[in-house]
Design a protein around this motif. Sequence first.
Motif, PDB file in Angstrom:
ATOM      1  N   VAL A 222     -29.109  56.994  26.603  1.00  0.00           N
ATOM      2  CA  VAL A 222     -29.765  57.928  27.520  1.00  0.00           C
ATOM      3  C   VAL A 222     -29.149  59.315  27.382  1.00  0.00           C
ATOM      4  O   VAL A 222     -29.861  60.322  27.384  1.00  0.00           O
ATOM      5  CB  VAL A 222     -29.662  57.414  28.976  1.00  0.00           C
ATOM      6  CG1 VAL A 222     -30.081  58.481  29.963  1.00  0.00           C
ATOM      7  CG2 VAL A 222     -30.519  56.184  29.150  1.00  0.00           C
ATOM      8  N   ARG A 223     -27.829  59.388  27.243  1.00  0.00           N
ATOM      9  CA  ARG A 223     -27.166  60.687  27.125  1.00  0.00           C
ATOM     10  C   ARG A 223     -27.541  61.401  25.822  1.00  0.00           C
ATOM     11  O   ARG A 223     -27.655  62.613  25.799  1.00  0.00           O
ATOM     12  CB  ARG A 223     -25.652  60.516  27.184  1.00  0.00           C
ATOM     13  CG  ARG A 223     -25.117  60.014  28.487  1.00  0.00           C
ATOM     14  CD  ARG A 223     -24.907  61.090  29.459  1.00  0.00           C
ATOM     15  NE  ARG A 223     -24.004  62.078  28.869  1.00  0.00           N
ATOM     16  CZ  ARG A 223     -23.521  63.096  29.520  1.00  0.00           C
ATOM     17  NH1 ARG A 223     -23.823  63.254  30.773  1.00  0.00           N
ATOM     18  NH2 ARG A 223     -22.729  63.962  28.935  1.00  0.00           N
ATOM     19  N   LEU A 224     -27.723  60.649  24.753  1.00  0.00           N
ATOM     20  CA  LEU A 224     -28.021  61.260  23.466  1.00  0.00           C
ATOM     21  C   LEU A 224     -29.498  61.562  23.280  1.00  0.00           C
ATOM     22  O   LEU A 224     -29.861  62.611  22.753  1.00  0.00           O
ATOM     23  CB  LEU A 224     -27.536  60.356  22.327  1.00  0.00           C
ATOM     24  CG  LEU A 224     -26.030  60.216  22.163  1.00  0.00           C
ATOM     25  CD1 LEU A 224     -25.713  59.218  21.070  1.00  0.00           C
ATOM     26  CD2 LEU A 224     -25.391  61.556  21.870  1.00  0.00           C
ATOM     27  N   PHE A 225     -30.354  60.637  23.687  1.00  0.00           N
ATOM     28  CA  PHE A 225     -31.786  60.749  23.413  1.00  0.00           C
ATOM     29  C   PHE A 225     -32.578  60.528  24.684  1.00  0.00           C
ATOM     30  O   PHE A 225     -33.339  59.570  24.786  1.00  0.00           O
ATOM     31  CB  PHE A 225     -32.227  59.722  22.362  1.00  0.00           C
ATOM     32  CG  PHE A 225     -31.391  59.727  21.132  1.00  0.00           C
ATOM     33  CD1 PHE A 225     -31.472  60.762  20.225  1.00  0.00           C
ATOM     34  CD2 PHE A 225     -30.505  58.698  20.872  1.00  0.00           C
ATOM     35  CE1 PHE A 225     -30.697  60.759  19.086  1.00  0.00           C
ATOM     36  CE2 PHE A 225     -29.730  58.687  19.739  1.00  0.00           C
ATOM     37  CZ  PHE A 225     -29.829  59.721  18.837  1.00  0.00           C
ATOM     38  N   ASN A 226     -32.418  61.388  25.662  1.00  0.00           N
ATOM     39  CA  ASN A 226     -33.151  61.251  26.911  1.00  0.00           C
ATOM     40  C   ASN A 226     -34.622  61.490  26.638  1.00  0.00           C
ATOM     41  O   ASN A 226     -34.956  62.419  25.916  1.00  0.00           O
ATOM     42  CB  ASN A 226     -32.618  62.247  27.935  1.00  0.00           C
ATOM     43  CG  ASN A 226     -32.960  61.859  29.336  1.00  0.00           C
ATOM     44  OD1 ASN A 226     -33.413  60.763  29.584  1.00  0.00           O
ATOM     45  ND2 ASN A 226     -32.730  62.769  30.247  1.00  0.00           N
ATOM     46  N   PRO A 227     -35.541  60.769  27.124  1.00  0.00           N
ATOM     47  CA  PRO A 227     -35.497  59.580  27.970  1.00  0.00           C
ATOM     48  C   PRO A 227     -35.244  58.312  27.153  1.00  0.00           C
ATOM     49  O   PRO A 227     -35.248  58.346  25.928  1.00  0.00           O
ATOM     50  CB  PRO A 227     -36.877  59.537  28.602  1.00  0.00           C
ATOM     51  CG  PRO A 227     -37.766  60.152  27.584  1.00  0.00           C
ATOM     52  CD  PRO A 227     -36.916  61.213  26.899  1.00  0.00           C
ATOM     53  N   LEU A 228     -35.084  57.224  27.884  1.00  0.00           N
ATOM     54  CA  LEU A 228     -34.697  55.968  27.249  1.00  0.00           C
ATOM     55  C   LEU A 228     -35.759  55.452  26.291  1.00  0.00           C
ATOM     56  O   LEU A 228     -35.483  55.111  25.167  1.00  0.00           O
ATOM     57  CB  LEU A 228     -34.377  54.918  28.317  1.00  0.00           C
ATOM     58  CG  LEU A 228     -33.824  53.592  27.828  1.00  0.00           C
ATOM     59  CD1 LEU A 228     -32.516  53.821  27.112  1.00  0.00           C
ATOM     60  CD2 LEU A 228     -33.635  52.647  28.977  1.00  0.00           C
ATOM     61  N   GLY A 229     -36.993  55.359  26.717  1.00  0.00           N
ATOM     62  CA  GLY A 229     -38.064  54.848  25.875  1.00  0.00           C
ATOM     63  C   GLY A 229     -38.012  53.333  25.736  1.00  0.00           C
ATOM     64  O   GLY A 229     -36.999  52.706  26.036  1.00  0.00           O
ATOM     65  N   LEU A 230     -39.105  52.750  25.285  1.00  0.00           N
ATOM     66  CA  LEU A 230     -39.153  51.295  25.138  1.00  0.00           C
ATOM     67  C   LEU A 230     -38.252  50.807  24.012  1.00  0.00           C
ATOM     68  O   LEU A 230     -37.810  49.668  24.020  1.00  0.00           O
ATOM     69  CB  LEU A 230     -40.585  50.828  24.907  1.00  0.00           C
ATOM     70  CG  LEU A 230     -41.467  50.831  26.153  1.00  0.00           C
ATOM     71  CD1 LEU A 230     -42.884  50.421  25.792  1.00  0.00           C
ATOM     72  CD2 LEU A 230     -40.908  49.921  27.213  1.00  0.00           C
ATOM     73  N   CYS A 231     -37.964  51.659  23.041  1.00  0.00           N
ATOM     74  CA  CYS A 231     -37.036  51.264  21.974  1.00  0.00           C
ATOM     75  C   CYS A 231     -35.638  51.043  22.522  1.00  0.00           C
ATOM     76  O   CYS A 231     -34.856  50.295  21.944  1.00  0.00           O
ATOM     77  CB  CYS A 231     -37.007  52.315  20.882  1.00  0.00           C
ATOM     78  SG  CYS A 231     -38.545  52.415  19.963  1.00  0.00           S
ATOM     79  N   GLY A 232     -35.309  51.691  23.620  1.00  0.00           N
ATOM     80  CA  GLY A 232     -34.005  51.501  24.235  1.00  0.00           C
ATOM     81  C   GLY A 232     -33.834  50.136  24.832  1.00  0.00           C
ATOM     82  O   GLY A 232     -32.698  49.672  25.057  1.00  0.00           O
ATOM     83  N   ALA A 233     -34.929  49.436  25.092  1.00  0.00           N
ATOM     84  CA  ALA A 233     -34.844  48.070  25.634  1.00  0.00           C
ATOM     85  C   ALA A 233     -34.301  47.097  24.606  1.00  0.00           C
ATOM     86  O   ALA A 233     -33.904  45.996  24.957  1.00  0.00           O
ATOM     87  CB  ALA A 233     -36.201  47.607  26.133  1.00  0.00           C
ATOM     88  N   ARG A 234     -34.259  47.516  23.348  1.00  0.00           N
ATOM     89  CA  ARG A 234     -33.693  46.645  22.309  1.00  0.00           C
ATOM     90  C   ARG A 234     -32.167  46.640  22.339  1.00  0.00           C
ATOM     91  O   ARG A 234     -31.550  45.737  21.784  1.00  0.00           O
ATOM     92  CB  ARG A 234     -34.159  47.100  20.925  1.00  0.00           C
ATOM     93  CG  ARG A 234     -35.630  46.935  20.719  1.00  0.00           C
ATOM     94  CD  ARG A 234     -36.014  47.320  19.344  1.00  0.00           C
ATOM     95  NE  ARG A 234     -35.666  48.729  19.122  1.00  0.00           N
ATOM     96  CZ  ARG A 234     -36.061  49.432  18.084  1.00  0.00           C
ATOM     97  NH1 ARG A 234     -36.811  48.877  17.163  1.00  0.00           N
ATOM     98  NH2 ARG A 234     -35.723  50.683  17.957  1.00  0.00           N
ATOM     99  N   ILE A 235     -31.562  47.629  22.959  1.00  0.00           N
ATOM    100  CA  ILE A 235     -30.106  47.752  22.972  1.00  0.00           C
ATOM    101  C   ILE A 235     -29.442  46.535  23.610  1.00  0.00           C
ATOM    102  O   ILE A 235     -28.454  46.023  23.075  1.00  0.00           O
ATOM    103  CB  ILE A 235     -29.674  49.069  23.633  1.00  0.00           C
ATOM    104  CG1 ILE A 235     -30.097  50.235  22.748  1.00  0.00           C
ATOM    105  CG2 ILE A 235     -28.180  49.106  23.896  1.00  0.00           C
ATOM    106  CD1 ILE A 235     -29.891  51.587  23.355  1.00  0.00           C
ATOM    107  N   PRO A 236     -29.929  46.017  24.749  1.00  0.00           N
ATOM    108  CA  PRO A 236     -29.261  44.855  25.340  1.00  0.00           C
ATOM    109  C   PRO A 236     -29.347  43.587  24.491  1.00  0.00           C
ATOM    110  O   PRO A 236     -28.710  42.596  24.822  1.00  0.00           O
ATOM    111  CB  PRO A 236     -29.994  44.644  26.671  1.00  0.00           C
ATOM    112  CG  PRO A 236     -30.677  45.909  26.962  1.00  0.00           C
ATOM    113  CD  PRO A 236     -30.945  46.560  25.657  1.00  0.00           C
TER     114      PRO A 236
END
Length: 142
Positions: free
Chosen positions: A125-139
């Motif tokens: 989130v800090r680097l590429f705000n907003p999170l986006g659905l691709c960010g859901a892959r992180i967990p």
Amino acid sequence: MNFNRVHGRERHWVQFIYGRMVSDGPVLVAAVVTVLLSRRLFRLISRYSVNIFFSDQWRFNEATVFEKHSLWQMFRWQHGPHRQGAGALVSYLLEPHFHWDSRTESFLIGGLIVISAICALWLRVRLFNPLGLCGARIPLIL
């Protein structure tokens, strides 16, 4: 989205809810995925962890549990091609509180993995705000 079919006050609420889903949806998806996978991780740890040393833990714990060594000797203890370093010191300081219970150690490691997944989400989130659905892959590191 076409809001022409909705009239009056309902149109306002539909636009509001749709706007919230678009803006907060990825964050909610990432949060739900994180919670579900964390729960799964801890359930697996609870089901399959045992309270005995296995494999190389016997040799790994020689410096801290089975033999008397100074802190410097524990720091320099070599297990295989690498040295234990700070891990031996942390083990020496923490393990007596848990009575060398490897189940507790497994839960602590699981907690560190969950914290690292949350930190990875925060960094994303800090680097590429907003999170986006691709960010859901992180967990999925869980």
